[in-house]
Write an enzyme that holds these catalytic residues in place. Structure first.
Site, short mmCIF file in Angstrom:
data_model
loop_
_atom_site.label_atom_id
_atom_site.label_comp_id
_atom_site.label_asym_id
_atom_site.label_seq_id
_atom_site.Cartn_x
_atom_site.Cartn_y
_atom_site.Cartn_z
N ASP A 92 0.82 -1.22 0.00
CA ASP A 92 0.00 0.00 0.00
C ASP A 92 0.85 1.26 0.00
O ASP A 92 1.84 1.35 0.74
CB ASP A 92 -0.85 0.04 1.29
CG ASP A 92 -2.30 -0.34 1.04
OD1 ASP A 92 -2.73 -0.35 -0.14
OD2 ASP A 92 -2.99 -0.65 2.03
N GLU A 190 -13.85 -1.67 -2.64
CA GLU A 190 -14.18 -1.91 -1.24
C GLU A 190 -15.58 -1.39 -0.93
O GLU A 190 -15.92 -0.23 -1.22
CB GLU A 190 -13.14 -1.22 -0.32
CG GLU A 190 -13.47 -1.40 1.16
CD GLU A 190 -12.30 -1.17 2.10
OE1 GLU A 190 -11.18 -0.91 1.63
OE2 GLU A 190 -12.52 -1.26 3.32
O1 KIV Z 1 -5.09 -1.89 4.03
C1 KIV Z 1 -5.66 -2.92 3.68
O2 KIV Z 1 -5.52 -3.97 4.31
C2 KIV Z 1 -6.51 -2.87 2.51
C3 KIV Z 1 -7.41 -4.02 2.30
C4 KIV Z 1 -8.44 -4.07 3.31
C5 KIV Z 1 -7.98 -4.03 0.93
O3 KIV Z 1 -6.49 -1.93 1.78
#
Ligand code: KIV
Length: 276
Positions: A92, A190
């Site tokens: 991320d 989501e």
């Molecule tokens: O941060 C995370 O774990 C996510 C998932 C829930 C898709 O973005």
């Protein structure tokens, strides 16, 4: 003790995710934050592992993801990446780390070179198309995260299902097209109605991964601590509707993660009660 069966061992690349999508083979995705779980998830056949900024909540105990930094994601990626023989690693881009092209490129470089990620994920709709294109043409595979964007919690005030009315659904469908045209290699949806999950998946040429987006997407993802029934949300009695507890029946952790993978592959998860 009986040995656990080994998962197929060929490394999953982006081309394999595209092939699975085209063949209608469901893609099993799960978050992960450390070496011990990386080994188990990889062995259990998870196709895509995400170093999610959810770590701010389930590992660091904060009540949102906004305090998570690139250094945090890189740290957890470094713990996970060396242990993956097969799974495809996505990391991320945390809150504001992609606010400008330069910051997005620096953060992606760090997560790929230091963290060993093969793709980065960023939250946002058409307003992020410029960043997605900037990264994509420089060789950074990008997953665009649409629908509920937890990084916007302080602007929204609460987490809720997105794209419920026609105008919002149309806008999200349009955003998905724009992001794909900008170079997104994967989409993540989501908390959207199942109907919209299907519409976006049908219109897309890339894999679409859902979390609370219904059954008609290319794959599913959940937060590790949610499926193990140990996340703060679960403990505080605020389990999201789309979460299933795979520890039910007294399973050990690896059995639970294998059951999660199998439930996605067979289409047993998500069931109607997990959908909007
Ligand atoms: O941060 C995370 O774990 C996510 C998932 C829930 C898709 O973005």
């Amino acid at each position: 003790m009986t040995a656990k069966p080994a998962a197929p061992s060929a490394q999953v690349h982006i081309s394999e995710l595209r092939r699975m999508r085209d063949a209608g083979e469901r893609i099993a995705c799960l978050t992960c934050y450390d070496a011990s779980f990386a080994l188990i998830e990889d062995r259990a056949g998870v196709d895509v592992i995400l170093i999610g900024d959810s770590l701010g909540m389930v590992i660091h105990g904060r009540n949102s993801t906004t305090a998570v930094t690139v250094a945090d994601i890189a740290y957890h990626s470094r713990a996970v990446a060396p242990h993956l023989k097969r799974a495809f690693l996505v990391a991320d881009l945390p809150f504001l780390s992609f606010a400008t092209r330069e910051r997005a490129l620096d953060a992606s470089q760090r997560l790929m070179q230091e963290g060993g990620a093969k793709m980065v994920k960023l939250e946002g709709g058409r307003e992020q198309a410029d960043i997605v294109e900037y990264l994509s043409v420089r060789g950074v595979p990008v997953c665009a995260h649409l629908g509920l964007q937890p990084q916007l919690i302080h602007k929204m005030g609460a987490f809720k299902v997105q794209g419920r009315d026609n105008a919002a659904a149309e806008a999200m469908l349009h955003d998905a097209r724009i992001l794909e045209e900008a170079g997104a290699d994967m989409l993540l949806l989501e908390c959207v109605p199942s109907k919209l999950g299907k519409q976006i998946t049908d219109a897309a040429q890339v894999p679409v991964i859902g979390i609370g987006a219904g059954p008609d997407v290319s794959g599913q993802i959940l937060v590790l601590h949610d499926i193990l029934n140990i996340s703060p949300m679960v403990t505080l009695g605020r389990t999201p509707r789309f979460v299933q507890n795979f520890m039910q029946g007294g399973a050990d952790i690896e059995t639970a993660i294998r059951a999660y993978v199998q439930a996605i592959k067979s289409g047993a998860y998500p069931a109607p009660e997990h959908c909007f």
